[in-house]
Every structure is written in structure tokens, then in C-alpha cells.
Design a protein around this motif. Structure first.
Motif, PDB file in Angstrom:
ATOM      1  N   CYS A  79      47.970   5.973  65.011  1.00  0.00           N
ATOM      2  CA  CYS A  79      47.599   6.629  63.757  1.00  0.00           C
ATOM      3  C   CYS A  79      48.746   6.476  62.767  1.00  0.00           C
ATOM      4  O   CYS A  79      49.914   6.713  63.117  1.00  0.00           O
ATOM      5  N   ALA A  80      48.427   6.059  61.552  1.00  0.00           N
ATOM      6  CA  ALA A  80      49.418   5.931  60.484  1.00  0.00           C
ATOM      7  C   ALA A  80      49.003   6.851  59.344  1.00  0.00           C
ATOM      8  O   ALA A  80      48.001   6.605  58.670  1.00  0.00           O
ATOM      9  N   ARG A  81      49.772   7.908  59.127  1.00  0.00           N
ATOM     10  CA  ARG A  81      49.435   8.897  58.097  1.00  0.00           C
ATOM     11  C   ARG A  81      50.187   8.588  56.805  1.00  0.00           C
ATOM     12  O   ARG A  81      51.375   8.253  56.837  1.00  0.00           O
ATOM     13  N   THR A  82      49.485   8.734  55.686  1.00  0.00           N
ATOM     14  CA  THR A  82      50.088   8.501  54.375  1.00  0.00           C
ATOM     15  C   THR A  82      49.910   9.742  53.511  1.00  0.00           C
ATOM     16  O   THR A  82      48.807  10.298  53.422  1.00  0.00           O
ATOM     17  N   PHE A  83      51.018  10.179  52.881  1.00  0.00           N
ATOM     18  CA  PHE A  83      51.033  11.392  52.071  1.00  0.00           C
ATOM     19  C   PHE A  83      51.463  11.073  50.641  1.00  0.00           C
ATOM     20  O   PHE A  83      52.259  10.142  50.410  1.00  0.00           O
ATOM     21  N   HIS A  84      50.962  11.844  49.682  1.00  0.00           N
ATOM     22  CA  HIS A  84      51.514  11.882  48.325  1.00  0.00           C
ATOM     23  C   HIS A  84      52.035  13.284  48.102  1.00  0.00           C
ATOM     24  O   HIS A  84      51.265  14.253  48.073  1.00  0.00           O
ATOM     25  N   ARG A  85      53.363  13.392  47.988  1.00  0.00           N
ATOM     26  CA  ARG A  85      54.007  14.707  47.945  1.00  0.00           C
ATOM     27  C   ARG A  85      53.599  15.493  49.189  1.00  0.00           C
ATOM     28  O   ARG A  85      53.854  15.042  50.295  1.00  0.00           O
ATOM     29  N   ASP A  86      52.934  16.633  49.045  1.00  0.00           N
ATOM     30  CA  ASP A  86      52.576  17.393  50.244  1.00  0.00           C
ATOM     31  C   ASP A  86      51.102  17.256  50.602  1.00  0.00           C
ATOM     32  O   ASP A  86      50.585  18.014  51.427  1.00  0.00           O
ATOM     33  N   HIS A  87      50.394  16.283  49.989  1.00  0.00           N
ATOM     34  CA  HIS A  87      48.982  16.075  50.288  1.00  0.00           C
ATOM     35  C   HIS A  87      48.812  14.857  51.206  1.00  0.00           C
ATOM     36  O   HIS A  87      49.314  13.772  50.900  1.00  0.00           O
ATOM     37  N   GLU A  88      48.106  15.025  52.326  1.00  0.00           N
ATOM     38  CA  GLU A  88      47.779  13.865  53.150  1.00  0.00           C
ATOM     39  C   GLU A  88      46.619  13.113  52.507  1.00  0.00           C
ATOM     40  O   GLU A  88      45.544  13.676  52.284  1.00  0.00           O
ATOM     41  N   LEU A  89      46.840  11.827  52.215  1.00  0.00           N
ATOM     42  CA  LEU A  89      45.819  11.012  51.561  1.00  0.00           C
ATOM     43  C   LEU A  89      44.848  10.404  52.567  1.00  0.00           C
ATOM     44  O   LEU A  89      43.645  10.402  52.350  1.00  0.00           O
ATOM     45  N   PHE A  90      45.378   9.871  53.665  1.00  0.00           N
ATOM     46  CA  PHE A  90      44.506   9.306  54.689  1.00  0.00           C
ATOM     47  C   PHE A  90      45.294   9.112  55.980  1.00  0.00           C
ATOM     48  O   PHE A  90      46.528   9.084  55.974  1.00  0.00           O
ATOM     49  N   ALA A  91      44.564   8.983  57.064  1.00  0.00           N
ATOM     50  CA  ALA A  91      45.134   8.679  58.377  1.00  0.00           C
ATOM     51  C   ALA A  91      44.442   7.426  58.889  1.00  0.00           C
ATOM     52  O   ALA A  91      43.240   7.439  59.157  1.00  0.00           O
ATOM     53  N   GLN A  92      45.187   6.333  58.991  1.00  0.00           N
ATOM     54  CA  GLN A  92      44.609   5.054  59.394  1.00  0.00           C
ATOM     55  C   GLN A  92      44.657   4.890  60.910  1.00  0.00           C
ATOM     56  O   GLN A  92      45.686   5.107  61.543  1.00  0.00           O
TER      57      GLN A  92
END
Length: 531
Positions: A79-92
Motif C-alpha cells: 500500500c502506498a499512501r499519499t497525503f496533501h497536508r493532513d488529508h489522505e488523498l488516496f491509497a494505492q
């Protein structure tokens, strides 16, 4: 002048890093003697360096006896998680079209990878390792390659039929001698990398990427878990960043504490890099092949450096072996350049797009990035445009002269991130368990990596196919009936194989052709070996 070594179906590999080590072991597996040279006096196991090993690369290493141990010792993640500031945008997550025995990615230090490869090399008599051999010139003619080396005792020459140059990014002098350019670009921003030993619950089995976090405003942070409760943290920093000054002032400690809080930690390794994006215009110059960072360097966001270098090694090794063993024409070596240069160009395109998103080069790119990241918090379509690095994947050789295109299985282009193309000519065959004669268990890619594999569907005359294959090429061929090795039907479904078909699998487990005629088979085999 030192002693001169004789030729005899041999290869010299210049560079004893993981790409050179892998090349040497794969050549030895094919019965080719190797001289492995390195300018350093000994191994320098410092820092994590290339840590992220992709599933299909682990399977290559499994063929030379280290893949399973690397997977067992490393930290696995899917799983690769991507965040913008403190918001999780998606988990690949990552699609496996077969049933691989390896996870999508394993994190383990390059030093440990090299150590395990060294152990295999030490147990391989046909590999002659020479430390302290700095290659100063590479000369070749129609009979072989001569490499002149500076050593502690003077100058020596090493000769062989062919050479693979895998000296990493330090290959400028050899590239110049070969007349090879190394065009590309460098990026102004730097990246600070620290290996931190600490206990951080919840982070031990996933990759995390942060855009514009409060602890690195306006820039990025990437966090990878590693073995022994160690975390690799990458900060994007300004071009004028001074690590020594930050460390002395205590700001480095403050930087780390913003991420991990009051947790006890220890810095295992730290470094600062400026990333480059370059590719050689030629990866084959007559009898010399360039591999790994000597042929292409990319930013690490996507883990496409070492992973693509190992793919270079496998491609080079089986083709050199086939030529040296008389199983293929020498023109097969040109397809090394054709295939791996195309892969390098693809990696450059993918990683450059990532770097342009991470480090915008113009006001328009800055504006685009701000808009996408802001919208991605609530808009799924915008999330698809967030580029935190398309992670390493096998290249597809659909336009290779070695590949016979199947109109019934057209290539749909670059798949969505985390996905792989459907099985077809030019695509790495899905891996699944198979059952061999006598009930022994194995894996499809394992049996493919011993020569050319023919998977024969129901309704095909096996004797006719065997006779046609043996009359067409003089190379190791293994013929198996698909229904006999695939008792569960998993492989047949993964291939979407039809009755009457013959699947031709290359020695690197790529599909070379799918055909339902004897003439088609003969043509495909000639294409694979360029005979």
C-alpha cells in the motif's frame, strides 16, 4: 604492462554494484565465465541507498538464489499512501494478474542486497572478482574487448568476448570513449535523506508520501519503512540547503521531531542529493553493453533506478549467453539496446513528469500543482492527476523486433498506476504455481528461465510442435502442455489462453508470441533468436 588474460566465451563486467553483481550471477547461471571488476578496494556498505525492490525483480534474484531471503528479511508493503497536508488523498494497491510468491514491494538496504549477492558470487567458481581494478580504457575489435585497468601494482589488461559496463553514475569516461552521449537535465532542489532508527507504530508496513505537510511547507516528504525499526525519510529542501549547518544548529533534530515527536531515535545514515534525469543515446556499442546507472539515471520517486538496472542485467545476460553458446545470431545483442533503451526512455518520461509535479519549473506548473492538490481533497478525478511517483513496473516489449504481435491481443498502452497489462506478446508472463511431471511443484517463471518455454494448449499436436521447434532453432527448448501443469486453471485464466494456441515464452519470462499454426511458431522462434 601486467599479465594478459585469454578469451574463451567470456564476459567482463565492469562495476561490482548490485547491477554488475546480478549480471555476473545470471551469466554464470548460463555457464558463461565472468571477470567482475571494481575500482574500489573493497565494498563500502554505507547507507540504505536503493531500498525498494519490486516483485518482478525479486523473482529475477530468486533465480540466482537470493530473492527469497531478501523478501524474508525485508519489510514488505502493498500500500502506498499519499497525503496533501493532513488529508489522505488516496491509497494505492497493486494488481497481481497471477499468484506471485512475492509481495508487490520489499524494502531492504542496498548494502544487505549486495552482501547476499556477494555470498552467491563467492560460491560461484566461474566468477573471478577483482577489487581495485579501475577501468581506464575500453578497446574492442571484431574478436573481443580489452579493458585496461589501473591497479595497486600498476596497469593490467583484461580481455573477453564481450563486456557489460555497470559502473553506476561514474561512467562518464567510459561513455566518452565509446562515443556515447548522456543527455538530460538536473533539478535545482535538493533532497535530504535520513535513515532513522525509531519505533513509529502504524508506519511499519506502508509507504507514505506527503505534499506540503506542516513540517515541510511548500515541499514534499517521503517515508519508507525498513528492517530493524528503521525508517527512510526524504525531505525536499531548497537548492542552497546546508546539512552541516542545520546539524550544528540543532535544526536537523527539530526537523526530525516534527515528524516523529518525542520518540527516541538514532540517525543511522544521512545524505543530500540533487537528482538528475539522463539517458545514454546508445546502450550497446558493438561488443560493449551499458547497464544500470551507467546507461540511465532517474529521480528515485517511483523506485525505478535499481529495479530497471536489474531488468537490464537479465536482458543482457540471456542474450549474451545465447550468442556465446551459439544459440542465437549476434544481431540479438542489438535488441538489448532496442528494448532496454525504450524502457529507459519510458522511465525518464514517467519520473520527469513526477519531478515536474514535485518541483514545478514554471508558474504554470506551480498553478497546476496547487489546483490539483486542492481539488484532490474532494474530487476523485483530480486525485488521478496527483503525481507522487508511479512506482516501478516491468517494461513492455511490444514494439521489439523479438516480439511477434498478436492482433487478437492488442496492447492498450500504459495501464493505470498499480496495474499491469493483460498477458500478450511483449508482456511479462503472469507468475503462478505449476505442477510438473511426477507431481513436483514449481512456478511458471522459474521453469521459463531455463531457455525457451512452449506452453501448448489442448488440441495441439505436441509431437508436431516439438519437431518443428527443434528443426527451427538450436537452443534449449522446454515444451509443456498447459492443462498438465495448470491443474487449478489459474494459469489458463491469467493468460486467457485458448485451445489450439502455443505460447512462446522467452528466457526472461516475457511472452514472445502466441500462435495457433506451425508456421507461426517457426517464425516466432526465428524472431526470438534472430536466426
Amino acid at each position: 604492462m601486467g599479465r594478459r588474460h585469454t578469451r574463451g566465451g567470456t564476459v567482463t563486467v565492469v562495476g561490482n554494484g548490485p547491477v554488475g553483481q546480478t549480471t555476473a550471477l545470471l551469466l554464470a547461471r548460463w555457464g558463461i565465465p565472468v571477470t567482475l571488476l571494481d575500482a574500489r578496494a573493497e565494498r563500502d556498505p554505507i547507507g540504505s541507498k536503493a531500498i525498494c525492490q519490486q516483485r518482478d525483480v525479486l523473482e529475477v534474484w530468486d533465480a540466482i538464489g537470493v530473492g527469497r531471503q531478501l523478501a524474508d528479511e525485508g519489510v514488505t508493503w502493498g500500500c502506498a499512501r499519499t497525503f496533501h497536508r493532513d488529508h489522505e488523498l488516496f491509497a494505492q494497491t497493486f494488481v497481481d494478474r497471477g499468484i506471485s510468491s512475492f509481495p508487490p514491494f520489499v524494502n531492504i538496504s542496498q548494502a544487505r542486497t549486495e552482501e547476499l549477492l556477494d555470498e552467491r558470487i563467492a560460491a560461484t567458481p566461474s566468477i573471478d572478482v577483482r577489487w581495485g581494478y579501475e577501468a581506464t580504457s575500453v578497446d574492442q575489435d571484431e574478436t573481443g574487448v580489452t579493458i585496461t585497468c589501473r591497479t595497486g601494482s600498476g596497469e593490467e589488461t583484461v580481455t573477453s568476448d564481450y563486456a557489460v559496463v555497470a559502473v553506476g553514475s561514474r561512467g562518464s569516461a567510459i561513455r566518452r570513449q565509446l562515443g556515447v552521449t548522456f543527455d538530460g537535465r538536473s533539478f535545482d532542489d535538493k533532497f535530504l535523506i535520513c535513515d532513522i532508527a525509531a519505533d513509529i507504530p502504524g508506519w511499519a508496513d506502508e509507504r507514505r508520501f506527503y505534499f506540503d505537510p506542516e513540517w515541510n511547507p511548500g515541499r514534499q516528504v517521503l517515508i519508507h519503512p525498513c528492517p530493524d525499526s528503521t525508517f527512510r525519510i526524504d525531505w525536499q529542501v531548497p537548492g542552497e540547503y546546508d546539512l552541516e549547518a542545520e546539524e550544528k544548529s540543532g535544526a536537523l533534530d527539530a526537523r526530525i521531531r516534527k515528524i516523529i515527536g518525542d520518540t527516541d531515535y538514532r540517525i543511522v545514515w544521512k545524505s543530500v542529493y540533487r537528482f538528475h534525469s539522463r539517458v545514454a543515446n546508445r546502450m550497446r556499442v558493438d561488443r560493449v553493453l551499458l547497464a544500470g546507472d551507467a546507461a540511465h539515471i532517474v529521480s528515485p520517486f517511483g523506485a525505478r533506478g535499481l529495479n530497471s538496472g536489474v531488468a537490464d542485467a537479465e536482458n543482457a545476460a540471456w542474450k549474451l549467453a545465447f550468442v556465446l553458446r551459439g544459440w542465437a545470431g549476434e544481431s540479438l545483442l542489438e535488441t538489448y539496446h532496442t528494448e532496454r533503451h525504450a524502457a529507459a526512455v519510458e522511465n525518464i518520461a514517467v519520473t520527469t513528469a513526477t519531478m515536474d509535479f514535485l518541483v514545478p519549473q514554471s508558474e504554470d506548473q506551480h498553478r497546476h500543482r496547487r489546483h490539483v492538490l486542492t481539488a484532490a481533497v474532494t474530487d476523485p478525478e483530480a486525485r488521478a492527476r496527483v503525481d507522487s511517483g508511479r512506482l516501478a513496473e516491468p517494461f513492455w516489449y511490444v514494439e521489439s523486433p523479438v516480439t511477434t504481435i498478436d492482433p487478437q491481443r492488442p496492447f492498450a498502452g500504459r495501464p493505470e498506476r498499480g496495474c499491469t497489462p493483460a498477458a500478450a506478446p511483449g508482456i511479462l508472463v503472469p507468475d503462478t504455481p505449476v505442477t510438473l511431471q511426477g507431481g513436483a511443484g514449481s512456478r511458471l517463471r522459474a521453469i521459463a528461465r531455463h531457455g525457451i518455454l512452449l506452453l501448448v494448449g489442448d488440441g495441439v499436436d505436441v509431437d508436431e510442435i516439438r519437431s518443428a521447434a527443434l528443426d527451427t532453432v538450436h537452443t534449449p527448448i522446454r515444451l509443456v502442455r498447459l492443462s498438465e501443469i495448470d491443474s487449478t486453471g489459474v494459469l489458463t485464466a491469467a493468460l486467457d489462453a485458448k485451445p489450439g494456441e502455443v505460447w512462446v515464452i522467452r528466457p526472461d519470462a516475457y511472452v514472445a508470441a502466441v500462435t495457433d499454426t506451425v508456421d507461426g511458431l517457426m517464425s516466432a522462434l526465428r524472431r526470438v533468436t534472430l536466426q
